[in-house]
Write a protein that holds these residues in place. Structure first.
Motif, mmCIF file in Angstrom:
data_model
loop_
_atom_site.group_PDB
_atom_site.id
_atom_site.type_symbol
_atom_site.label_atom_id
_atom_site.label_comp_id
_atom_site.label_asym_id
_atom_site.label_seq_id
_atom_site.Cartn_x
_atom_site.Cartn_y
_atom_site.Cartn_z
ATOM 1 N N ARG A 221 40.981 57.230 37.621
ATOM 2 C CA ARG A 221 40.980 55.712 37.115
ATOM 3 C C ARG A 221 39.246 55.889 37.962
ATOM 4 N N PHE A 222 38.491 54.665 37.954
ATOM 5 C CA PHE A 222 37.484 53.857 37.179
ATOM 6 C C PHE A 222 37.092 53.395 39.210
ATOM 7 N N LYS A 223 35.769 53.297 40.145
ATOM 8 C CA LYS A 223 35.725 52.645 41.136
ATOM 9 C C LYS A 223 35.020 51.710 40.817
ATOM 10 N N ALA A 224 35.560 50.825 41.643
ATOM 11 C CA ALA A 224 34.255 49.582 41.387
ATOM 12 C C ALA A 224 32.740 49.994 41.919
ATOM 13 N N GLN A 225 31.885 49.729 41.360
ATOM 14 C CA GLN A 225 30.187 49.953 41.640
ATOM 15 C C GLN A 225 29.174 48.624 42.235
ATOM 16 N N PRO A 226 29.030 49.090 42.801
ATOM 17 C CA PRO A 226 27.665 47.536 43.793
ATOM 18 C C PRO A 226 26.703 47.133 42.014
ATOM 19 N N ASN B 109 35.520 41.160 33.879
ATOM 20 C CA ASN B 109 36.402 39.793 34.928
ATOM 21 C C ASN B 109 35.442 40.115 35.785
ATOM 22 N N ASP B 110 34.385 40.598 36.061
ATOM 23 C CA ASP B 110 33.613 40.521 37.408
ATOM 24 C C ASP B 110 31.752 40.118 37.231
ATOM 25 N N PRO B 111 32.358 39.105 36.486
ATOM 26 C CA PRO B 111 30.434 38.660 36.585
ATOM 27 C C PRO B 111 29.934 38.371 37.881
ATOM 28 N N TYR B 112 28.516 38.359 38.327
ATOM 29 C CA TYR B 112 27.867 38.795 39.531
ATOM 30 C C TYR B 112 26.640 37.790 39.079
ATOM 31 N N TRP B 113 26.238 39.299 38.317
ATOM 32 C CA TRP B 113 24.642 38.966 38.194
ATOM 33 C C TRP B 113 24.474 37.715 36.653
ATOM 34 N N ALA B 114 23.234 36.816 36.429
ATOM 35 C CA ALA B 114 23.592 36.507 35.333
ATOM 36 C C ALA B 114 23.090 37.197 33.630
#
Length: 511
Positions: free
Chosen positions: A296-301, A352-357
């Motif tokens: 399973r893949f981990k969340a990345q910074p 499912n995790d938009p953070y940057w423009a």
């Protein structure tokens, strides 16, 4: 007025004839055992209640319970307590907890409907509220011989499970995880029980005793991971015979009998022994292939996926941003209703995790390093059916569609976001709070700051950070330029005057 449990324990302390073997124990020792048992039964009750009432969170709750049992070293707690007190006494103790469990159920219902309260329960298991080993640090001693790390007990168990180099192979956690993934893959729509049975059968076919190498991270959980991913199925070794309450840290090889497989959590071994490097060297290494399905893949910074403006997604790549209803954990552990947003692209993919423009988001690298956050969508009326990168399927029920704003749009007002954690919602004393505020002016300036705090009966700590400068909105992005010249380009969307999305957080008016 004494509870039935307290009265029973007091009677045992005063009457040695009631104690198995005729050995009297002090009232304090018995009270400690009773407290430990009450907490043990309470956690089991919460687990069973949530499994019945909220199937959607069952996997999360089961995994949290399994981790709790392992962390607290309670795999055989009830059996040992039964030997100590006698089965009849243990039965009476459980019956005496009836009123306590009713009160616990009432507290659970106050958290909201099962779909909200049960996901919170999974996080509460790891809190100090149910930390039996912290509350009763001498529990191993109280339970007596067989529950500690005595040489006799360790040697006896080790003799039963020590592997022979002629018939035992050493498997890495990743190899076993891959073996389980490949065993489950052909089962299609099999029930969870059928998946568990198939996995257990496959594991037992490897031999009566198996050896496993990996890294211990959470007490008796043995895993394997790198910067990008972790094994899908960890190995849990609750009964390590030669380490008692101090399991080894770091790289370890253990041998034990396969006891259980749970398709939501992992593989459980019993009567484990920690092998020395010399013992491990005598065993052959398994040649089982490690496949992608075993990871399973981990969340990345987020910083990994920041690129210069214009080097990320183009405006015409984006179908739209859509929000769905979900739940999250708020200050004190209270369950909150949330409305996270996902970014849908015209090529049939969704993130499912938009953070940057979007224009500064390295979506190509994100697809490689965190595929679990990406899926492929198909329309289903007003909603979407999504097949996620980790293999799961979801019906995304659209609650709204925040719109991109024309370049130069001005904002006005103060907005805040609050998140948190802790266990005060379940009667504990730990409260964690964090968040931030933005105040936007129509002249294109903003001010704001972030804060964080944690408090308990023994510690209070906090921090704040303030900033300010100018802002510019365009499409699904907002550019914040600080007075010090620093610049951030974040994902931005507005659903209505009362709901903004900035970076990875939801902001509402700060009234």
């Amino acid at each position: 007025m004494q509870t039935r449990r307290t009265a029973l324990l007091a009677g045992l302390a005063l009457a040695p004839s009631l104690w198995p073997g005729g050995h009297a124990q002090s009232a304090t020792e018995l009270q400690d055992l009773g407290t430990a048992y009450a907490l043990y039964v309470s956690v089991g009750y919460l687990r069973d209640t949530c499994l019945k009432r909220d199937p959607a969170s069952a996997a999360k709750v089961k995994q949290a319970y399994t981790t709790w049992v392992g962390t607290q070293n309670l795999a055989d707690f009830e059996a040992k307590l039964g030997q100590k007190l006698g089965k009849e006494t243990l039965t009476q103790l459980r019956q005496g907890l009836a009123n306590d469990l009713k009160a616990l159920d009432a507290a659970l219902q106050k958290l909201g409907p099962p779909g909200q309260s049960c996901p919170a329960v999974a996080t509460i298991f790891a809190s100090d509220t149910f930390n039996i080993r912290k509350k009763i640090p001498n529990l191993t001693t109280l339970l007596g011989p067989g529950s500690g790390s005595s040489t006799t007990a360790a040697t006896g168990t080790a003799a039963k499970t020590s592997p022979s180099s002629s018939n035992v192979a050493v498997y890495s956690v990743a190899q076993l995880s891959s073996l389980m993934a490949q065993t489950l893959a052909p089962l299609g729509k099999a029930t969870g029980r059928e998946q568990d049975a198939a996995g257990l059968k496959k594991l037992q076919s490897l031999g009566t005793v198996i050896a496993v190498s990996g890294t211990t991270q959470r007490s008796r959980s043995i895993t394997q991971e790198d910067d990008r991913r972790a094994a899908r199925f960890d190995v849990y070794c609750y009964d390590m015979a030669n380490d008692a309450d101090n399991p080894p840290k770091g790289q370890v090889t253990v041998a034990g009998r396969v006891r259980e497989f749970d398709h939501d959590t992992g593989i459980t071994l019993e009567n484990c022994v920690v092998l020395s490097p010399a013992q491990t060297a005598q065993l052959k290494k398994s040649t089982v292939a490690v496949v992608d399905a075993g990871w399973r893949f981990k969340a990345q910074p987020a910083e990994k996926f920041l690129v210069a403006a214009g080097q990320g997604l183009k405006d015409n790549d984006i179908l739209g941003a859509y929000m769905e209803q979900s739940t999250g954990i708020g200050v004190g552990g209270m369950v909150l209703t949330t409305y996270p947003v996902s970014l849908f692209l015209k090529d049939g993919t969704v993130y499912n995790d938009p953070y940057w423009a979007p224009g500064s988001f390295n979506y190509k690298l994100s697809r490689q390093l965190e595929p679990q956050k990406w899926g492929r969508w198909t329309r289903q009326g007003n909603n979407f059916v999504i097949r996620w990168g980790d293999g799961g399927t979801e019906t995304f029920e659209v609650e709204g569609a925040p719109k991109p704003l024309p370049a130069g749009t001005k904002l006005s007002g103060a907005f805040q976001t609050i998140s948190g954690g802790g266990n005060t919602a379940m009667g504990g004393d730990v409260m964690v709070a964090g968040g931030g505020t933005y105040t936007f002016q129509p002249d294109g300036t903003f001010s704001g700051g972030s804060f964080g705090s944690v408090s308990s009966s023994s510690v209070v700590a906090g921090s704040t950070r303030k900033t300010g400068g100018t802002y510019a909105v365009s499409g699904y992005s907002i550019t914040l330029k600080g007075a010090n010249g620093q610049q951030q380009r974040l994902f931005f969307a507005r659903y209505d005057q009362n709901l903004l999305y900035i970076g990875g957080s939801t902001y509402i008016p700060d009234r």
